[in-house]
Design a protein around this motif. Sequence first.
Motif, PDB file in Angstrom:
ATOM      1  N   GLY A   1      54.153  20.693  88.805  1.00 47.62           N
ATOM      2  CA  GLY A   1      54.307  22.128  88.776  1.00 47.62           C
ATOM      3  C   GLY A   1      55.300  22.628  89.798  1.00 47.62           C
ATOM      4  O   GLY A   1      56.004  23.570  89.554  1.00 47.62           O
ATOM      5  N   GLY A   2      55.374  21.943  90.967  1.00 48.78           N
ATOM      6  CA  GLY A   2      56.252  22.408  92.039  1.00 48.78           C
ATOM      7  C   GLY A   2      57.719  22.352  91.665  1.00 48.78           C
ATOM      8  O   GLY A   2      58.485  23.242  91.986  1.00 48.78           O
ATOM      9  N   LEU A   3      58.116  21.301  90.958  1.00 48.59           N
ATOM     10  CA  LEU A   3      59.518  21.160  90.568  1.00 48.59           C
ATOM     11  C   LEU A   3      59.922  22.257  89.590  1.00 48.59           C
ATOM     12  O   LEU A   3      60.956  22.892  89.750  1.00 48.59           O
ATOM     13  N   VAL A   4      59.072  22.504  88.600  1.00 52.53           N
ATOM     14  CA  VAL A   4      59.380  23.544  87.613  1.00 52.53           C
ATOM     15  C   VAL A   4      59.465  24.903  88.292  1.00 52.53           C
ATOM     16  O   VAL A   4      60.395  25.669  88.068  1.00 52.53           O
ATOM     17  N   MET A   5      58.497  25.209  89.158  1.00 54.08           N
ATOM     18  CA  MET A   5      58.523  26.498  89.860  1.00 54.08           C
ATOM     19  C   MET A   5      59.779  26.594  90.716  1.00 54.08           C
ATOM     20  O   MET A   5      60.418  27.634  90.765  1.00 54.08           O
ATOM     21  N   GLY A   6      60.145  25.491  91.368  1.00 55.01           N
ATOM     22  CA  GLY A   6      61.361  25.487  92.180  1.00 55.01           C
ATOM     23  C   GLY A   6      62.595  25.761  91.338  1.00 55.01           C
ATOM     24  O   GLY A   6      63.497  26.480  91.752  1.00 55.01           O
ATOM     25  N   LEU A   7      62.634  25.200  90.127  1.00 54.19           N
ATOM     26  CA  LEU A   7      63.767  25.423  89.233  1.00 54.19           C
ATOM     27  C   LEU A   7      63.828  26.867  88.769  1.00 54.19           C
ATOM     28  O   LEU A   7      64.904  27.460  88.700  1.00 54.19           O
ATOM     29  N   ILE A   8      62.674  27.455  88.455  1.00 61.35           N
ATOM     30  CA  ILE A   8      62.639  28.852  88.017  1.00 61.35           C
ATOM     31  C   ILE A   8      63.080  29.769  89.149  1.00 61.35           C
ATOM     32  O   ILE A   8      63.893  30.677  88.956  1.00 61.35           O
ATOM     33  N   GLU A   9      62.566  29.506  90.362  1.00 58.14           N
ATOM     34  CA  GLU A   9      62.967  30.331  91.509  1.00 58.14           C
ATOM     35  C   GLU A   9      64.466  30.212  91.758  1.00 58.14           C
ATOM     36  O   GLU A   9      65.139  31.197  92.065  1.00 58.14           O
ATOM     37  N   GLN A  10      65.005  28.975  91.627  1.00 57.46           N
ATOM     38  CA  GLN A  10      66.441  28.778  91.826  1.00 57.46           C
ATOM     39  C   GLN A  10      67.234  29.514  90.752  1.00 57.46           C
ATOM     40  O   GLN A  10      68.251  30.142  91.039  1.00 57.46           O
ATOM     41  N   ALA A  11      66.755  29.465  89.510  1.00 59.83           N
ATOM     42  CA  ALA A  11      67.437  30.162  88.413  1.00 59.83           C
ATOM     43  C   ALA A  11      67.446  31.668  88.670  1.00 59.83           C
ATOM     44  O   ALA A  11      68.446  32.344  88.419  1.00 59.83           O
ATOM     45  N   GLN A  12      66.326  32.212  89.196  1.00 60.11           N
ATOM     46  CA  GLN A  12      66.261  33.641  89.499  1.00 60.11           C
ATOM     47  C   GLN A  12      67.267  33.999  90.594  1.00 60.11           C
ATOM     48  O   GLN A  12      67.941  35.026  90.515  1.00 60.11           O
ATOM     49  N   LYS A  13      67.384  33.143  91.610  1.00 60.41           N
ATOM     50  CA  LYS A  13      68.345  33.387  92.697  1.00 60.41           C
ATOM     51  C   LYS A  13      69.773  33.294  92.179  1.00 60.41           C
ATOM     52  O   LYS A  13      70.640  34.083  92.561  1.00 60.41           O
ATOM     53  N   ASP A  14      70.030  32.297  91.311  1.00 54.82           N
ATOM     54  CA  ASP A  14      71.368  32.151  90.731  1.00 54.82           C
ATOM     55  C   ASP A  14      71.712  33.374  89.888  1.00 54.82           C
ATOM     56  O   ASP A  14      72.824  33.896  89.954  1.00 54.82           O
ATOM     57  N   PHE A  15      70.740  33.832  89.090  1.00 58.20           N
ATOM     58  CA  PHE A  15      70.967  35.008  88.249  1.00 58.20           C
ATOM     59  C   PHE A  15      71.266  36.226  89.113  1.00 58.20           C
ATOM     60  O   PHE A  15      72.209  36.983  88.838  1.00 58.20           O
ATOM     61  N   GLU A  16      70.496  36.392  90.195  1.00 60.46           N
ATOM     62  CA  GLU A  16      70.728  37.523  91.101  1.00 60.46           C
ATOM     63  C   GLU A  16      72.145  37.463  91.667  1.00 60.46           C
ATOM     64  O   GLU A  16      72.855  38.463  91.731  1.00 60.46           O
ATOM     65  N   ALA A  17      72.576  36.259  92.067  1.00 59.36           N
ATOM     66  CA  ALA A  17      73.916  36.097  92.643  1.00 59.36           C
ATOM     67  C   ALA A  17      75.001  36.486  91.639  1.00 59.36           C
ATOM     68  O   ALA A  17      75.982  37.149  91.993  1.00 59.36           O
ATOM     69  N   ILE A  18      74.824  36.112  90.386  1.00 56.46           N
ATOM     70  CA  ILE A  18      75.815  36.423  89.348  1.00 56.46           C
ATOM     71  C   ILE A  18      75.849  37.923  89.072  1.00 56.46           C
ATOM     72  O   ILE A  18      76.904  38.552  89.042  1.00 56.46           O
ATOM     73  N   VAL A  19      74.674  38.519  88.888  1.00 54.02           N
ATOM     74  CA  VAL A  19      74.584  39.923  88.478  1.00 54.02           C
ATOM     75  C   VAL A  19      74.977  40.874  89.601  1.00 54.02           C
ATOM     76  O   VAL A  19      75.398  41.996  89.338  1.00 54.02           O
ATOM     77  N   THR A  20      74.847  40.446  90.847  1.00 45.51           N
ATOM     78  CA  THR A  20      75.162  41.355  91.955  1.00 45.51           C
ATOM     79  C   THR A  20      76.537  41.086  92.572  1.00 45.51           C
ATOM     80  O   THR A  20      76.922  41.734  93.523  1.00 45.51           O
ATOM     81  N   ASN A  21      77.304  40.129  92.027  1.00 42.60           N
ATOM     82  CA  ASN A  21      78.609  39.780  92.589  1.00 42.60           C
ATOM     83  C   ASN A  21      79.676  40.748  92.096  1.00 42.60           C
ATOM     84  O   ASN A  21      80.155  40.638  90.969  1.00 42.60           O
ATOM     85  N   SER A  22      80.067  41.678  92.963  1.00 45.90           N
ATOM     86  CA  SER A  22      81.038  42.696  92.552  1.00 45.90           C
ATOM     87  C   SER A  22      82.445  42.125  92.411  1.00 45.90           C
ATOM     88  O   SER A  22      83.320  42.789  91.871  1.00 45.90           O
ATOM     89  N   ASN A  23      82.690  40.888  92.893  1.00 49.41           N
ATOM     90  CA  ASN A  23      84.005  40.273  92.709  1.00 49.41           C
ATOM     91  C   ASN A  23      84.166  39.743  91.290  1.00 49.41           C
ATOM     92  O   ASN A  23      85.262  39.401  90.881  1.00 49.41           O
ATOM     93  N   GLU A  24      83.101  39.633  90.573  1.00 47.25           N
ATOM     94  CA  GLU A  24      83.156  39.125  89.208  1.00 47.25           C
ATOM     95  C   GLU A  24      83.026  40.293  88.227  1.00 47.25           C
ATOM     96  O   GLU A  24      83.970  40.997  87.994  1.00 47.25           O
ATOM     97  N   PHE A  25      81.852  40.492  87.671  1.00 49.80           N
ATOM     98  CA  PHE A  25      81.685  41.492  86.618  1.00 49.80           C
ATOM     99  C   PHE A  25      80.807  42.658  87.032  1.00 49.80           C
ATOM    100  O   PHE A  25      80.781  43.673  86.366  1.00 49.80           O
ATOM    101  N   ALA A  26      80.060  42.492  88.114  1.00 47.45           N
ATOM    102  CA  ALA A  26      79.081  43.506  88.488  1.00 47.45           C
ATOM    103  C   ALA A  26      79.753  44.745  89.045  1.00 47.45           C
ATOM    104  O   ALA A  26      80.862  44.704  89.556  1.00 47.45           O
TER     105      ALA A  26
END
Length: 131
Positions: A1-26
């Motif tokens: 369970g820990g690995l899957v949760m770690g992957l989901i948390e990492q995906a959420q952080k990656d998504f946040e980084a993409i969506v909030t990056n004003s140098n790209e599309f945000a």
Amino acid sequence: GGLVMGLIEQAQKDFEAIVTNSNEFAQPIIIQSTSTGITVEVNALINNVHDKIDIEGNPVHSKNVVAIISELALNKLNYPVRDENNEVDMNGDKITYTDLNGNTRRFIIKSKLPDEVFGSLHFQLSDLSEC
């Protein structure tokens, strides 16, 4: 369970980084909660669906606008995203942003399409000037 949760948390952080990056599309938006009155500025993706053009061939502002916001980013700003039943409850909240032409656009959240896995919040917006 820990690995899957770690992957989901990492995906959420990656998504946040993409969506909030004003140098790209945000781009910065101001969002105001109708339930609490809290107003925050956060970077988000705004997708204008241009389904009309004027007689010169220029896109006309459409009523079909989607905002994609990171729930993690809103949580960091203590913005109220969910209700007491842990459901996303932001319908009626107001979003303001400046479009590419420098015009201030004001919208209200009409409906939501949340993606629980990556913390991505997709909202269909209605133009406040049309309401």
